[in-house]
Design a protein around this motif. Sequence first.
Motif, PDB file in Angstrom:
ATOM      1  N   ALA A 170       0.614  -1.081   0.521  1.00 30.06           N
ATOM      2  CA  ALA A 170       0.598   0.209  -0.157  1.00 30.06           C
ATOM      3  C   ALA A 170       0.964   1.140   0.216  1.00 30.06           C
ATOM      4  O   ALA A 170       0.745   1.923  -0.367  1.00 30.06           O
ATOM      5  N   THR A 171       1.991   1.171   0.914  1.00 29.32           N
ATOM      6  CA  THR A 171       2.752   3.090   0.979  1.00 29.32           C
ATOM      7  C   THR A 171       4.391   1.831   0.777  1.00 29.32           C
ATOM      8  O   THR A 171       4.340   1.237   0.669  1.00 29.32           O
ATOM      9  N   PRO A 182       1.100   7.576   0.330  1.00 29.98           N
ATOM     10  CA  PRO A 182       1.847   8.204   0.632  1.00 29.98           C
ATOM     11  C   PRO A 182       1.699   7.761   2.326  1.00 29.98           C
ATOM     12  O   PRO A 182       0.742   7.351   2.623  1.00 29.98           O
ATOM     13  N   ASP A 183       3.117   7.579   2.942  1.00 30.84           N
ATOM     14  CA  ASP A 183       3.282   6.774   3.884  1.00 30.84           C
ATOM     15  C   ASP A 183       3.821   8.528   4.896  1.00 30.84           C
ATOM     16  O   ASP A 183       4.727   8.870   5.157  1.00 30.84           O
ATOM     17  N   LEU A 228      -7.219  10.364   7.962  1.00 32.95           N
ATOM     18  CA  LEU A 228      -5.919   9.221   7.469  1.00 32.95           C
ATOM     19  C   LEU A 228      -6.510   8.927   5.687  1.00 32.95           C
ATOM     20  O   LEU A 228      -5.947   9.394   4.559  1.00 32.95           O
ATOM     21  N   GLU A 229      -7.910   9.085   5.722  1.00 32.12           N
ATOM     22  CA  GLU A 229      -8.792   8.993   4.885  1.00 32.12           C
ATOM     23  C   GLU A 229      -8.441  10.606   4.064  1.00 32.12           C
ATOM     24  O   GLU A 229      -8.718   9.742   2.425  1.00 32.12           O
ATOM     25  N   HIS A 230      -8.542  11.007   4.618  1.00 28.72           N
ATOM     26  CA  HIS A 230      -8.642  12.388   3.645  1.00 28.72           C
ATOM     27  C   HIS A 230      -7.187  13.070   3.094  1.00 28.72           C
ATOM     28  O   HIS A 230      -7.243  12.903   1.987  1.00 28.72           O
ATOM     29  N   LEU A 231      -6.468  11.892   3.724  1.00 30.93           N
ATOM     30  CA  LEU A 231      -5.137  11.876   3.248  1.00 30.93           C
ATOM     31  C   LEU A 231      -4.952  10.914   1.859  1.00 30.93           C
ATOM     32  O   LEU A 231      -4.540  11.109   1.325  1.00 30.93           O
ATOM     33  N   TRP A 232      -4.863   9.796   2.323  1.00 30.32           N
ATOM     34  CA  TRP A 232      -5.165   8.663   0.903  1.00 30.32           C
ATOM     35  C   TRP A 232      -6.638   8.589  -0.246  1.00 30.32           C
ATOM     36  O   TRP A 232      -6.270   8.587  -0.976  1.00 30.32           O
ATOM     37  N   GLN A 233      -7.167   9.618   0.568  1.00 31.84           N
ATOM     38  CA  GLN A 233      -8.893   9.988  -1.246  1.00 31.84           C
ATOM     39  C   GLN A 233      -8.494   8.388  -1.138  1.00 31.84           C
ATOM     40  O   GLN A 233      -8.342   7.780  -1.721  1.00 31.84           O
ATOM     41  N   PRO A 234     -10.249   8.283  -0.747  1.00 36.91           N
ATOM     42  CA  PRO A 234     -11.165   6.550  -0.855  1.00 36.91           C
ATOM     43  C   PRO A 234     -10.777   6.402  -2.199  1.00 36.91           C
ATOM     44  O   PRO A 234     -10.341   5.120  -2.241  1.00 36.91           O
ATOM     45  N   LEU A 288       8.977   6.358  -7.030  1.00 35.46           N
ATOM     46  CA  LEU A 288       8.132   6.454  -5.460  1.00 35.46           C
ATOM     47  C   LEU A 288       6.683   6.650  -5.760  1.00 35.46           C
ATOM     48  O   LEU A 288       6.190   6.093  -4.935  1.00 35.46           O
ATOM     49  N   GLU A 289       6.446   7.098  -7.454  1.00 36.98           N
ATOM     50  CA  GLU A 289       4.767   6.812  -7.739  1.00 36.98           C
ATOM     51  C   GLU A 289       5.264   5.628  -9.178  1.00 36.98           C
ATOM     52  O   GLU A 289       3.805   5.631  -9.712  1.00 36.98           O
ATOM     53  N   SER A 290       5.750   4.468  -9.428  1.00 39.72           N
ATOM     54  CA  SER A 290       6.182   3.158 -10.149  1.00 39.72           C
ATOM     55  C   SER A 290       5.791   2.319  -9.160  1.00 39.72           C
ATOM     56  O   SER A 290       5.610   2.228  -8.442  1.00 39.72           O
ATOM     57  N   SER A 291       4.605   1.934 -10.427  1.00 39.51           N
ATOM     58  CA  SER A 291       4.120   1.045  -9.914  1.00 39.51           C
ATOM     59  C   SER A 291       4.629  -0.997 -10.079  1.00 39.51           C
ATOM     60  O   SER A 291       4.799  -2.161  -8.817  1.00 39.51           O
TER      61      SER A 291
END
Length: 771
Positions: free
Chosen positions: A78-79, A121-122, A132-138, A437-440
């Motif tokens: 996830a992070t 984001p970690d 946390l949901e606000h930071l992660w955006q569900p 950091l953005e690569s899958s």
Amino acid sequence: MTLRILIAALLVLGFRSAPAQESPYFPPAGKGALHQVLLDLKNPAVVLSVAAEPGQEDLRTLATLRLNAGAKIISAYATNGGSTPSDLQGELPNDVAGRRKEEAHRAMTLIGGEAYFLNLPDVGIVEDPAALEHLWQPDTVMARCVRMIRLLRPDVILLAHDTRIDEGDSVRPSVLRALLLRSIAVAGDSLLLPVHGTGAWRVAQVLTEREHPVSVPRAEREVVHPVWKKNAAQIAEEAGRRYASLRIRYALHNKGGPRSYSQAVTSQRRTGTALLDGAPRYTRLLSAIREGVLKAVNEAQARRVEEALMAIVRTGRTIEEAFAPSRPPVTSPERRVLIQWKSGLEDLRCLLLGIDFPYTASDSILAPVQLVFLRFGEGVKAPSTRGLEIIFPSAMSGTWIVNETDKFRFPVNPPDEFRIVTPDQIETNLPASLDGLESSSMRVKFPVIIIHKDSVSTRDFAFRRELSFRFSASQSVELLTPIVRVTHGERLLVRLQNVSREVYRGTMRLGDSVAREVRTPVNLRKDAVVLDTLALSWADSLPEGDHVVALHIGRGKPVARFLARKFEAAADTSEPVGLISGIASSPVVDALRRLHVPCVILDSSGLAGQALDGLRRVVLDRNALMLLRDAPSVAARLARWVGSGGHLVMLSQDTPGTGELIGEMGFMGGALRDPAATVTADTASAVCSSPNMLRAADWQDWTIARARGTVRQTPGTNLIVHVRDGVSGSPLVASAAHGKGLITRVALDLIPQFQTVQVGAYRLFANLLAY
């Protein structure tokens, strides 16, 4: 579509095993390769493990499923784990995250799997689920999870235990679990629009670790591999050592026995007690074709090569016919299994025929629009080299270019060489701390397929290999100190890398109304990496606050910007401070330098000698007693030194029991606090008032965590508490006498604040050293 193109398409879509050069347990040829291919054909299940961050996945179970059962394994994260500190060196969170992603890739590759990254984001400790949901955006989290599930199409999903629960953080695990379970339901809903062209996918089983530990893998970990003469647990332990930045933490979290799993979704009907029971589900079509697959496997195991080859030909044709337009549509689960079988049968045929086409790429790190050469080496093994055709599937769309043409199929006669030009638009994953950091994925796969059509059908073959590339911009600039203090002696650390074939030449310079001009030449050839240090000096009468400074190389736009922070922080600079640390490049060293306090690094030999005798103050770095191999002897030496009149400042020691090695008080684990958590500072204490008066602003804008646990008081100890938790009142900074000296324990999480040059943390640290 011709037969050859159909074969190529099916092979590209098949599961990609670990590159031979990265895992000794998955070689391209030999007994080990044959054993694994036969195992894979017998069990085309796909298992997806989802962990909160690298290092938390269950490598033992995944290795067992791959090596003993033949399942295909992917570990998703996830992070990227940037807020979990490195056990290797004092890196910034972005650098830690980039390193962890590469470590996860190497660990999973060793056991024959893949690593997949969601890149959430970690941000550190968040105590409120809504925050946390606000930071992660569900919506963002679920979109990424749904795409992952529909892309990877797993039969089983394992939810790994989040070790932050053990440290008192229940928010991240609960939010991640809830969002993932919602995503699994959405991914299986065929009425919802596909995500990035992928169809709906229903997961057969979702299992959670450690809730009701009743289920175990079917294959026991103690089974010794017939080729490698090791069991899966031993190979998983090797993979775990790839986590160099977690060398102590990983061992602590994995010191127990095998992990267990239970059903996560109670509405699902389990078909058995083992992880792979009922996966995949064999429909009538798959059951019929499976007989041919097992026939080929059994004949190969019995070493009846011709019979095995005939079974491969017959079953391969049956699979191709299943995709014919005149046949009933193949479902998504059937399609995935058929593709895996087709890919595995072609690999088995090449192994039985002893086919090999050794080749290499001229480069492993590439830039967009870069030329790379594919060269065939000596030792080609094939029944015939006449009529060979090579297919580059990545060139089918026209993004990759081969031999300056728009073709993707070529006749080949080794030792031919092919010129390949990379796409102008491609996902870059280097530098790992920036683009990575953005690569899958940490690698870009470039498949190559060599096809031979023989007059004898059993001598047909499709030989498949993959090149593995990392991509970067032609030139990259990383600031290893993106925030600095405006003070004399400050420095800027810059890492430069050139990937292109052109020389990276120019002048690195900065200078404006904030910083005085600095110039240094840059001359980097291909694949060169340089770490440069720029000595900074500042404009006169610069006001307090933050100032942005641009860094240029040559003319044009800035290549990077950094923040220069000016603030006052008085410190006792009359005597040196000793530092004992278990990591390289500790942020404490930078903090002492920025406070102009002389520093003496104490290693084991110095501690064994007389190095402590000339010091009045010593700092024990965060987790040093966990990271040092000779921690008990270091603790004993420090206890004697404190008893003789020294002042020891102990930063937080996370491992239970390590804090009690010195003195009568220790640290309590758990209670990781949000960086914005309130504190109560004793303004009458010198630690909070001298030589710097700490004010409310000094406790603002902290990162990662406010504290890592609390200070534990042993009954009967006269504890002087300087800073308390604002809610529980638990000590966060406290001192106690020990003999003629003093020990001050600091549970506050100072290291991230040193890295981000948080003003209050520097003032507090200066006060601690002067106390």
